[in-house]
Design an enzyme around this catalytic site. Sequence first.
Site, mmCIF file in Angstrom:
data_model
loop_
_atom_site.group_PDB
_atom_site.id
_atom_site.type_symbol
_atom_site.label_atom_id
_atom_site.label_comp_id
_atom_site.label_asym_id
_atom_site.label_seq_id
_atom_site.Cartn_x
_atom_site.Cartn_y
_atom_site.Cartn_z
ATOM 1 N N ASP A 111 4.387 59.852 30.028
ATOM 2 C CA ASP A 111 5.173 59.568 31.226
ATOM 3 C C ASP A 111 5.032 58.084 31.544
ATOM 4 O O ASP A 111 4.009 57.476 31.232
ATOM 5 C CB ASP A 111 4.670 60.393 32.411
ATOM 6 C CG ASP A 111 4.968 61.875 32.268
ATOM 7 O OD1 ASP A 111 6.011 62.220 31.687
ATOM 8 O OD2 ASP A 111 4.154 62.688 32.747
ATOM 9 N N ASP A 129 12.318 64.204 31.532
ATOM 10 C CA ASP A 129 12.248 64.824 32.860
ATOM 11 C C ASP A 129 13.496 64.496 33.670
ATOM 12 O O ASP A 129 14.053 65.362 34.356
ATOM 13 C CB ASP A 129 11.020 64.331 33.632
ATOM 14 C CG ASP A 129 9.707 64.662 32.959
ATOM 15 O OD1 ASP A 129 9.636 65.670 32.233
ATOM 16 O OD2 ASP A 129 8.735 63.903 33.163
#
Length: 152
Positions: A111, A129
């Site tokens: 991330d 995401d």
Amino acid sequence: MIYYLIALFVIAIDQLSKWFIVKNMELGASIPIIDNVLYITSHRNRGAAWGILENKMWFFYIITVVFVGFIVFYMKKYAKTDKLLGISLGLILGGAIGNFIDRVFRQEVVDFIHVYIFSYNYPVFNIADSALCIGVVLIIIQTLLEGKKMKE
């Protein structure tokens, strides 16, 4: 179908961006893009959002394979006649596979997009995401629009 190309594009951009972060940033390093709003932060996640089900990779493998199968089935059955649904499912498929690749090959998800919304420190996320969320929002919008049409 064009919708599979959308999924492939999402996967490619997602994996390229994650590769760049892993190769060029130390874990935990952060680069401000817009002070107090947007940062590029090298982060790893072994679970889902907010660290839910951390280190339960087997669970994510099973759920993702079933989910991807469902999305492909749904795309084949319904997306041919519904452009917005096809785009939405292409985004969702690309996002699901993008994070699945990380889980299989890294045992964690990379991330790096770190946002502060009204001083709330939102969990760090990635392109996959984002594609998943945008796809879901588009499906919700489409559902609301169809509901409105049915009432008229």
